[in-house]
Motif scaffolding. Structure first.
Motif, PDB file in Angstrom:
ATOM      1  N   PHE A  67       0.843  -1.206   0.000  1.00  0.00           N
ATOM      2  CA  PHE A  67       0.000   0.000   0.000  1.00  0.00           C
ATOM      3  C   PHE A  67       0.875   1.253   0.000  1.00  0.00           C
ATOM      4  O   PHE A  67       0.626   2.198  -0.766  1.00  0.00           O
ATOM      5  N   PHE A  68       1.894   1.281   0.843  1.00  0.00           N
ATOM      6  CA  PHE A  68       2.775   2.447   0.911  1.00  0.00           C
ATOM      7  C   PHE A  68       3.498   2.683  -0.420  1.00  0.00           C
ATOM      8  O   PHE A  68       3.520   3.792  -0.951  1.00  0.00           O
ATOM      9  N   GLY A  69       4.124   1.623  -0.955  1.00  0.00           N
ATOM     10  CA  GLY A  69       4.907   1.780  -2.176  1.00  0.00           C
ATOM     11  C   GLY A  69       4.071   2.193  -3.364  1.00  0.00           C
ATOM     12  O   GLY A  69       4.456   3.078  -4.143  1.00  0.00           O
ATOM     13  N   ALA A  70       2.899   1.570  -3.530  1.00  0.00           N
ATOM     14  CA  ALA A  70       2.026   1.921  -4.648  1.00  0.00           C
ATOM     15  C   ALA A  70       1.482   3.335  -4.505  1.00  0.00           C
ATOM     16  O   ALA A  70       1.390   4.088  -5.487  1.00  0.00           O
ATOM     17  N   THR A  71       1.127   3.713  -3.269  1.00  0.00           N
ATOM     18  CA  THR A  71       0.603   5.064  -3.044  1.00  0.00           C
ATOM     19  C   THR A  71       1.661   6.118  -3.338  1.00  0.00           C
ATOM     20  O   THR A  71       1.363   7.173  -3.926  1.00  0.00           O
ATOM     21  N   GLN A  72       2.903   5.850  -2.929  1.00  0.00           N
ATOM     22  CA  GLN A  72       3.991   6.788  -3.225  1.00  0.00           C
ATOM     23  C   GLN A  72       4.148   6.990  -4.725  1.00  0.00           C
ATOM     24  O   GLN A  72       4.270   8.124  -5.204  1.00  0.00           O
ATOM     25  N   ASN A  73       4.144   5.895  -5.500  1.00  0.00           N
ATOM     26  CA  ASN A  73       4.288   6.018  -6.951  1.00  0.00           C
ATOM     27  C   ASN A  73       3.068   6.686  -7.566  1.00  0.00           C
ATOM     28  O   ASN A  73       3.186   7.482  -8.510  1.00  0.00           O
ATOM     29  N   GLY A  74       1.891   6.363  -7.056  1.00  0.00           N
ATOM     30  CA  GLY A  74       0.693   7.015  -7.562  1.00  0.00           C
ATOM     31  C   GLY A  74       0.714   8.512  -7.315  1.00  0.00           C
ATOM     32  O   GLY A  74       0.326   9.308  -8.185  1.00  0.00           O
ATOM     33  N   LEU A  83       5.000  -2.547  -8.791  1.00  0.00           N
ATOM     34  CA  LEU A  83       3.699  -2.721  -9.447  1.00  0.00           C
ATOM     35  C   LEU A  83       3.047  -1.371  -9.731  1.00  0.00           C
ATOM     36  O   LEU A  83       2.507  -1.143 -10.828  1.00  0.00           O
ATOM     37  N   GLY A  84       3.095  -0.471  -8.743  1.00  0.00           N
ATOM     38  CA  GLY A  84       2.506   0.845  -8.940  1.00  0.00           C
ATOM     39  C   GLY A  84       3.197   1.625 -10.042  1.00  0.00           C
ATOM     40  O   GLY A  84       2.552   2.323 -10.832  1.00  0.00           O
ATOM     41  N   ALA A 142      -1.729   3.030 -10.351  1.00  0.00           N
ATOM     42  CA  ALA A 142      -0.999   2.757  -9.108  1.00  0.00           C
ATOM     43  C   ALA A 142      -1.948   2.688  -7.917  1.00  0.00           C
ATOM     44  O   ALA A 142      -1.785   1.853  -7.023  1.00  0.00           O
ATOM     45  N   PHE A 143      -2.953   3.536  -7.898  1.00  0.00           N
ATOM     46  CA  PHE A 143      -3.894   3.547  -6.780  1.00  0.00           C
ATOM     47  C   PHE A 143      -4.740   2.272  -6.737  1.00  0.00           C
ATOM     48  O   PHE A 143      -5.241   1.882  -5.676  1.00  0.00           O
TER      49      PHE A 143
END
Length: 449
Positions: free
Chosen positions: A281-288, A408-409, A421-422
């Motif tokens: 969740f953290f990594g994808a949210t950061q990229n999003g 993935l994001g 990404a979200f």
């Protein structure tokens, strides 16, 4: 379910217990210095800051000196992989030999590894190929693998101190419920400390690298490691955690004991997987947020947006100390993860920066309680003599999940924009909910048996 290692530990001798002193902290948090002793709170907070600076500091330094985003990203990834592998090893060693020895040795090795990373980075030619940067990648991996796990070790100490209070006779005005509330308070504080350091660390790296030099953040992290981590290691609170060395002949075990071990591992795997989902969740949210920020300003604004979520998450983590005891851990996990899953859908709605700020403020509210609760569950299901191993495995799950979510994001954001990404963030939050429901069912079955 096997009991936590700390629940079965004998109470340390009276002279080894940190001397309680009056505290000016408000409410329940005033109990924390009384439990752990003077100096523990600031030491535990600032000694974990180098870990929060290491990945971003490596990315900033290597990218700046090599002029290659690819090599910088590979070096940061090597730090993450090293940390994910090394943290459980350090935890296992701490369970066997005690925290003090492991932290002191890790502080020295990590300082040398970071110094080697600084040297290797400046010896790598600009625009080099990945093979030319092999020394950078190796030293980055070693720096991540040897980084002292102060946060997980602090949680183990809190569990030892509060478990000791639970197993001791109740005297005076202290009750069993009040002693159990101490653990909720301590873990709430630890969740907030993690949020603060993982927001402050990258911000400090950016500030020092931009105003002074790209090598300064890692140099400062090394100095803090060699000074603050040993001070944390020898703090009297470490005496509350008794090591469990391997006994001679313990290599031969019965089939019944092997089955118990496999069941315990399966139970522990659930909170570890939950932390992988949290990191995803953290990594994808950061990229999003990086992709979202690039549409309105620059990708660098993602750090500020992410800090907004960290702020509300930290405050919410503190609030767990005041949640009623009858609201049990599995129910807390499910309720907070359900809110997190529902609110993550809002990430797809903002059409501007300020609306995204509002969404992130609201979304951060269930994040902190989920983290605090999963760490509490981890302490509850940890097998005998494996508390530090479990705590560091949970921390490693966040690191590994962050790398997975970022990958993935990033792939989806490249093709579909921030919404792609979200979607990964939403899936990770849903995974947390599913694992929370599994934990609820497993613990209910255990208590019924």
């Amino acid at each position: 379910m096997e009991k936590s290692s700390l629940a079965s530990q004998p109470m340390p001798a009276p002279h080894t217990t940190p001397t309680p002193r009056p505290s000016r902290l408000p409410g329940r948090f005033a109990r924390l210095p009384e439990l752990a002793g003077p100096g523990f709170l600031p030491l535990g907070l600032f000694a974990r800051l180098p870990l929060a600076m290491l990945t971003v500091g490596t990315l900033t330094l290597v990218t700046a000196v090599s002029h290659s985003y690819a090599i910088g990203g590979m070096a940061a990834g090597a730090v993450g992989i090293g940390s994910a592998i090394g943290a459980p090893v350090l935890g296992t060693l701490a369970d066997r030999a005690g925290q003090r020895t492991v932290l002191l040795v890790a502080a020295v090795i990590n300082t040398l590894a970071v110094a080697g990373l600084l040297g290797a980075a400046y010896l790598t030619p600009a625009y080099a190929s990945p093979m030319d940067a092999l020394a950078v990648l190796v030293t980055a991996f070693l720096a991540g693998a040897s980084c002292p796990q102060v946060g997980p070790m602090a949680r183990v100490r809190w569990m030892a101190l509060t478990t000791r209070n639970l197993s001791a006779p109740v005297t005076g005005h202290r009750s069993v419920a009040a002693n159990r509330a101490d653990l909720d308070t301590a873990l709430s504080y630890e969740g907030t400390a993690d949020e603060i350091t993982f927001v402050l660390g990258p911000a400090l790296v950016g500030l020092l690298a931009s105003l002074v030099a790209p090598w300064l953040p890692l140099a400062l992290a090394a100095i803090m490691t060699i000074t603050l981590v040993p001070a944390f290691a020898v703090h009297p609170s470490h005496q509350a955690v008794l090591p469990h060395p391997r006994k001679p002949g313990s290599g031969v075990v019965s089939s019944e004991r092997q089955n118990r071990g496999r069941r315990a591992t399966a139970v522990v795997a659930v909170p570890v997987l939950a932390m992988v989902c949290m990191g995803t969740f953290f990594g994808a949210t950061q990229n999003g947020l990086s992709a979202f920020g690039a549409e309105f300003a620059t990708a660098e604004v993602a750090g500020l947006l992410y800090a907004v979520m960290g702020l509300s998450s930290a405050v919410a983590a503190l609030s767990v100390a005041f949640w009623p005891q009858r609201f049990g851990l599995p129910a807390r996990w499910v309720a907070a993860a359900l809110a997190m899953s529902a609110l993550s859908v809002l990430l797809l709605l903002p059409a501007g920066m300020w609306s995204m700020v509002v969404v992130l403020l609201v979304l951060g509210i269930p994040v902190g309680p989920v983290m605090v609760t999963v760490f509490s569950i981890g302490g509850l299901v940890a097998p005998h003599g494996r508390m530090a191993t479990v705590m560091t495995a949970l921390a490693s799950g966040i690191v590994a999940g962050t790398a997975l979510g970022a990958y993935l994001g990033g792939q989806l954001a490249q093709d579909q924009g921030p919404g792609g990404a979200f979607l990964v963030s939403m899936a990770a939050a849903l995974g947390l909910l599913v694992l929370g429901l599994v934990t609820w069912l497993v613990l209910r079955r255990k208590s019924a048996a």
